[in-house]
Design an enzyme around this catalytic site. Structure first.
Site, PDB file in Angstrom:
ATOM      1  N   GLU A   1       7.393  -7.610   5.556  1.00 56.51           N
ATOM      2  CA  GLU A   1       6.047  -7.870   6.223  1.00 56.51           C
ATOM      3  C   GLU A   1       6.184  -8.351   7.422  1.00 56.51           C
ATOM      4  OE1 GLU A   1       2.998  -8.773   2.309  1.00 56.51           O
ATOM      5  OE2 GLU A   1       3.496 -10.430   3.696  1.00 56.51           O
TER       6      GLU A   1
ATOM      7  N   GLY B   1       0.723  -1.161  -0.001  1.00 58.82           N
ATOM      8  CA  GLY B   1      -0.079  -0.120   0.047  1.00 58.82           C
ATOM      9  C   GLY B   1       0.795   1.345  -0.077  1.00 58.82           C
TER      10      GLY B   1
ATOM     11  N   SER C   1      -3.629  -4.750  -4.165  1.00 62.33           N
ATOM     12  CA  SER C   1      -2.418  -5.269  -3.844  1.00 62.33           C
ATOM     13  C   SER C   1      -1.828  -6.130  -4.771  1.00 62.33           C
ATOM     14  CB  SER C   1      -2.629  -5.701  -2.402  1.00 62.33           C
ATOM     15  OG  SER C   1      -1.354  -6.298  -1.744  1.00 62.33           O
ATOM     16  N   SER C   2      -0.598  -6.063  -5.016  1.00 58.72           N
ATOM     17  CA  SER C   2       0.111  -6.980  -6.187  1.00 58.72           C
ATOM     18  C   SER C   2       0.300  -8.216  -5.079  1.00 58.72           C
ATOM     19  CB  SER C   2       1.392  -6.282  -6.642  1.00 58.72           C
ATOM     20  OG  SER C   2       1.178  -5.107  -6.741  1.00 58.72           O
TER      21      SER C   2
ATOM     22  N   ASN D   1      -4.418  -2.958   0.959  1.00 60.51           N
ATOM     23  CA  ASN D   1      -4.336  -2.249  -0.186  1.00 60.51           C
ATOM     24  C   ASN D   1      -5.422  -2.791  -0.968  1.00 60.51           C
ATOM     25  OD1 ASN D   1      -3.887  -1.117  -2.698  1.00 60.51           O
ATOM     26  ND2 ASN D   1      -1.631  -2.030  -2.688  1.00 60.51           N
TER      27      ASN D   1
END
Ligand SMILES: Nc1ncnc2c1ncn2[C@@H]1O[C@H](COP(=O)(O)OP(=O)(O)OP(=O)(O)O)[C@@H](O)[C@H]1O
Ligand SMILES: [Mg+2]
Length: 1040
Positions: free
Chosen positions: A427, A148, A200-201, A197
């Site tokens: 993450e 994001g 989000s990818s 997001n």
């Protein structure tokens, strides 16, 4: 009456029409219009009081995190989302449309130096483009940040910038369109709404944009990393499956849905309702469907291909609706509606598929038996099939896009490249699993590259400028990378071992193995190993890694399954029979006959990362570090805690420290002098002498103290921001007084001095006439013009002489000076070569000699030779402390010339064994721990064989009748070019290196023969093949 207007516009450009003494201002300026001249200035500094500093290196208190964040906040509040740290761009997601991405903005950044305009993503794009064009070096732009933060948006902005500003022909226009249209397609299939997001990818992406010699984008290539396949079958609360499913259901035409057997409601599909939010207000699936559908056509999909692709997407939805019932021990499918659709859409036999979804094939005593699956097993087999089908189709899609972007013009094979990396950031969740482990490992690798490259480039700049380098303390995260990836003893190796070993391996035995093997590592802890305080915040099923960016606890549950990523054999058999053309490419028949297990997910990921690092290392990097200002996707909200965390794990403070270790500000002499020359009577209006002397005169006049600055070869380095600010303030005052004087002067001229006005116009007339007659013999009409052109060329040449022997740039001479220019070029080159040779140190000479030999041996003969060229050969890869003292003792007084870790493959079973290869003055020695396992005197070394591919295997041949030897030795080195060059030099065997295509034969001992077969493939694989040969698959490298 004409009036002189000096206009200060926000980019810092000054626009003024020519006038009396105009040449003083016009010197070196760009002509933008017949009546105007544009002088570019550094605006970066003029607006600093209003909105903090535009480059963090100008922060006085640069070690303070609070000052750093305050500067970000100030600028963010003013919608200034971009700030530099030197050449790194920090970008804060505004979560609203800012009017800063128009064509006008693109124009403003085109061809302009980084620091002349305010920070922007276009400046980074333009800078990379210009470096690629002028220095001829491939570039890459690395975009990182958490989910994001704006990575994908940034990469799209860069792509749009190139699509709009680069030159284009009709054919190029098609490529540009395809490059742009690849985004909506990949996003439809690879992006999803998550809690962080809405777009989000869920995969990592590296994209090469290829440019031809004219600087036009002519092709592209995409590499995808680790798609989050688990999302196909499960989504957490508040999240969705991949966009394409919803787009198809919402946007697909009635006819199409009927053919696919789909209903227009996502609620009907088990795979779409897990997250309980099929509709999202920020997403319009119906209009996105139209965009994707059009994009598929632009990319070159024909109707049949689109139909087959959508058949697969629909099948996944049908698969999700397959329900099981029956007795506990043997599941059966309750309704055959889905199977009917699946059989048709996938082009497979329905009853074979039904059996494969409810049974598992086992081979007992050579016989194939079908064993029924229980309910749980059947559901997970179904889900595994859905994930495999979707995952492989995604890879197929990337390949298809690549085929459409491929640069096919054979006449101009050479092209330059700018790579864009948009990859998942670090993450940390409440529960972290295998995926976070892979993602964070990826970020460790990128951090390692970042530190190495930024430190290296900083150091190189100091060296180039002849300024003493002051060492910078930084945390080298290699120790963590090794913990994860080291062969045989890293976490991935241990995980693989648990996945592959027979017996009842489980996630828990994996955790125990970790404790036994890496338990003592300073960056590894488990509940059992932790102290009382840490134990309280760790589960028993977790291990903790102390990453460079912070601590993360990983729950081992599911690690083995995810790493194995297995699909039952009979399901694969069904897919291999499919009549769907895409699936036949995704499920290869050979996979069934290949008894060897495919590489595990972690090993595949590790190999793809290693390849990525190689790609990035071979390019000149630029960095965009994206920051997410808040967790609620809101414009204008600056959540300090969240931002501080990101500043920390993006390593921004460390980056700033490195950049500021020596000097806050540096500029080329001509740029510095041009900007500040008006502050000193000796340099104003023009300095005639050497640039360095001009700068020196100027700064002395300004009262700089010796400790405040240093003069390098071509740049001035200023240590403290305050020195620069004082100079800026002086300039500000000076500009206003100059403007007032000019305006007064102009009025005087126009009103009082008509003759002077006419004399100016006659100069212009003569100039114009000269231009018209410029191709004629010298005559009164053109002599003024020709002289002017010659003079300008020589003056321009003086300022733009090549910087070093590799710099092939040379200003284009006017026709009359072609010959003189050629003489000057040769003289200049001779001079540079001479001074270069004079400066070569003995070490560098030794390095070059080795590189020459490597080139003679491997250039155009071995595929990974080009990758070795930019890497320096080191004197040894193992120091005294890396080698067992017993080995050193056994060597006695023998001097070691080079040592390297190698893998030795057993002569019979080809088992890999870690060994050390030591080269002394008389022999090559293979050592294991404390033992000298084999010594090959150079006299006995008959030859060395190696393949022409990119692998690191090589064979040392010894005479078969030599009883001391047990046969030829098969070794593998990660630095094969360096290792073989060293052996060739030490053993004087430069003429005995055989580069083989296809296979190498070698003696196993007592006259028996072994064979190594080499084939190109997607990644490195070394294994014993069914025919008893050692089979080596070497990754195909990009020939660039
Ligand atoms: N420069 C920008 N201007 C306006 N909005 C932006 C900008 N950058 C990002 N956004 C907003 O933030 C959202 C998230 O950005 P983006 O998808 O680029 O994040 P990301 O870093 O790629 O995240 P992920 O890792 O989840 O893929 C975008 O959909 C957009 O709404
Ligand atoms: Mg993204």
């Amino acid at each position: 009456m004409m009036e002189l207007k000096i206009q200060l516009i926000p980019t810092g450009e000054i626009i003024l029409p020519p006038g009396k003494n105009g040449e003083n201002f016009c010197h070196n300026c760009k002509v933008v219009a017949s009546d105007g001249v544009r002088a570019m200035m550094e605006s970066a500094l003029t607006a600093r009081d209003r909105v903090g500093v535009q480059d963090f290196v100008l922060l006085e208190n640069y070690t303070s995190e609070a000052a750093f964040i305050e500067n970000l906040r100030k600028r963010f509040k003013e919608n200034l989302i971009y700030t530099y740290i030197g050449s790194v761009l920090v970008s804060v997601n505004p979560y609203k449309d800012l009017e800063i991405y128009t064509k006008n903005h693109m124009e403003r950044y085109r061809g302009v130096n980084f620091y002349e305009v305010s920070p922007h993503i276009y400046a980074v794009a333009d800078n990379s483009y210009r470096s690629m064009r002028t220095e001829g070096k491939d570039q890459c732009i690395l975009i990182s940040g958490e989910s994001g933060a704006g990575k994908t948006e940034a990469s799209k902005k860069i792509l749009q910038y190139y699509a709009i500003t680069c030159p284009a022909s009709e054919q190029v226009q098609t490529v540009k369109d395809r490059l742009l249209q690849s985004n909506p397609v990949l996003e439809a299939f690879g992006n999803a709404k998550t809690l962080r997001n809405d777009n989000s990818s869920r995969f990592g992406k590296y994209m090469d944009i290829q440019f031809d010699f004219k600087g036009a984008p002519v092709g592209g290539h995409i590499i995808n990393y680790l798609l989050e396949k688990s999302r196909v079958v499960h989504q957490n609360h508040g999240e969705r499956n991949f966009h394409i499913f919803y787009q198809l259901i919402e946007g697909g035409e009635e006819d199409l849905l009927r053919r696919l057997g789909l209903e227009r409601s996502p609620l009907q599909y088990q795979y779409l309702v897990k997250g309980n939010c099929p509709k999202v207000s920020s997403i319009n699936d119906r209009s996105d469907w139209k965009v994707v559908r059009k994009a598929l056509t632009v990319i070159g999909f024909n109707e049949d291909e689109v139909e087959e692709l959508l058949n697969i997407i629909a099948s996944v939805l049908h698969l999700g609706n397959v329900q099981y019932g029956g007795e506990e021990g043997s599941a059966c499918i309750t309704s055959d509606t889905q199977i009917k659709y699946l059989a048709r859409l996938l082009g497979v036999n329905g009853s074979v598929l039904t059996e494969a979804l409810t049974h598992k094939k086992i081979i007992a005593k050579g016989e194939e038996l079908m064993s029924p699956l229980n309910l749980e097993q059947a559901s997970s087999a179904r889900d595994a099939l859905s994930k495999a089908v979707y995952g492989r189709t995604f890879t197929w899609l990337v390949n298809k896009i690549n085929a459409s972007l491929a640069y096919t013009d054979d006449s101009h094979k050479h092209y330059s490249v700018i790579g864009l990396l948009d990859i998942y950031g670090f993450e940390v969740f409440q529960h972290n699993s295998f995926e976070q482990f892979c993602i964070n490992y990826c970020n460790e690798k990128l951090q390692q590259l970042f530190i190495e490259l930024t430190l290296k480039s900083e150091q190189e700049e100091y060296e180039a400028e002849g300024i003493t380098w002051e060492p910078v303390q930084y945390f080298n995260n290699k120790i963590i990378c090794d913990l994860v990836e080291e062969k045989f003893k890293g976490i991935i190796s241990i995980l693989d071992e648990e996945c592959l070993r027979p017996g009842d391996a489980s996630d828990f035995t994996f955790l125990e193995k970790l404790e036994d093997t890496v338990g003592g590592h300073p960056h590894f802890v488990t509940h059992k190993l932790a102290d009382g305080k840490t134990r309280k915040v760790m589960g028993r099923e977790e291990f903790r890694l102390l990453h460079y960016a912070g601590e993360v606890n990983y729950n081992v549950n599911g690690f083995l399954d995810k790493n194995n990523d297995l699909l039952f054999r009979n399901l694969k058999e069904v897919m291999v029979m499919s009549e769907n053309n895409i699936l036949t490419q995704c499920f290869d028949r050979e996979e069934l006959s290949d008894k060897k297990r495919p590489d595990t997910a972690a090993t595949q990921f590790k190999a793809s990362l290693a390849k990525l690092m190689e790609i990035l290392m071979s390019k000149e990097p630029s960095y965009v570090r994206c920051i997410k200002p808040n967790d609620s996707k809101q414009a204008g909200r600056f959540d300090e805690v969240l931002i501080r965390h990101q500043v920390k794990y993006l390593g921004l403070m460390e980056n700033l420290r490195v950049r500021r270790a020596g000097f806050a500000y540096r500029r080329r002499y001509e740029v510095f002098l041009q900007r500040y020359k008006s502050l000193c009577p000796d340099t104003w209006p023009n300095w005639q002498g050497k640039l360095a002397d001009g700068v020196s005169t100027l700064v002395k006049h300004l009262g700089y103290k010796p400790e405040e600055y240093k003069l390098g070869r071509s740049k001035i380095f200023i240590r403290f921001p305050k020195t620069l600010f004082a100079t800026e303030d002086a300039l500000e005052t000076r500009k206003h007084s100059l403007a007032t004087k000019l305006q007064a002067g102009w009025k005087d001229n126009v009103n009082l001095s008509k003759p002077l006005f006419y004399s100016c116009s006659s100069v212009i007339l003569r100039f114009v006439k000269g231009f018209i007659y410029r191709h004629k013999e010298r005559c009164p009409e053109n002599e003024y013009f020709l002289d002017y052109v010659r003079y300008s060329f020589l003056m321009n040449l003086r300022r733009n002489l090549p910087k070093n022997v590799l710099d092939k740039s040379w200003p284009t001479p006017p026709a009359a000076l072609k010959e003189a220019s050629e003489h000057l070029r040769k003289l200049c080159m001779q001079n540079m070569v001479w001074s270069y040779c004079k400066k070569i140190s003995p070490e560098w000479k030794h390095q070059m000699e080795q590189k020459m030999i490597a080139s003679e041996l491997f250039k155009d003969k071995k595929d990974n030779y080009p990758q070795s060229v930019p890497k320096l050969f080191v004197s040894t890869r193992l120091n005294g402390e890396d080698i067992n003292p017993k080995v050193l003792q056994a060597l006695g007084s023998e001097k070691m010339k080079y040592a390297v870790p190698v893998t030795k493959y057993d002569r019979k079973g080809y088992k890999p064994r870690p060994r050390q290869l030591l080269l002394t003055g008389s022999s090559a020695i293979i050592a294991e721990e404390g033992k000298l396992k084999q010594r090959i005197d150079y006299g006995a070394l008959k030859g060395i064989s190696v393949s022409s591919l990119s692998d690191g295997l090589f064979v040392l041949h010894v005479p078969s009748d030599d009883n001391k030897q047990k046969g030829d030795v098969v070794l593998q080195s990660d630095h094969v070019i360096e290792t073989l060059t060293k052996i060739a030099i030490c053993a004087e065997k430069i003429n005995n290196i055989n580069i083989n295509q296809g296979s190498i034969k070698f003696t196993v001992g007592q006259g028996k023969e072994g064979i190594i077969d080499f084939t190109p493939g997607s990644e490195l694989l070394v294994a014993k093949a069914k025919n008893g040969h050692l089979s080596v698959t070497a990754p195909r490298l990009n020939s660039r």
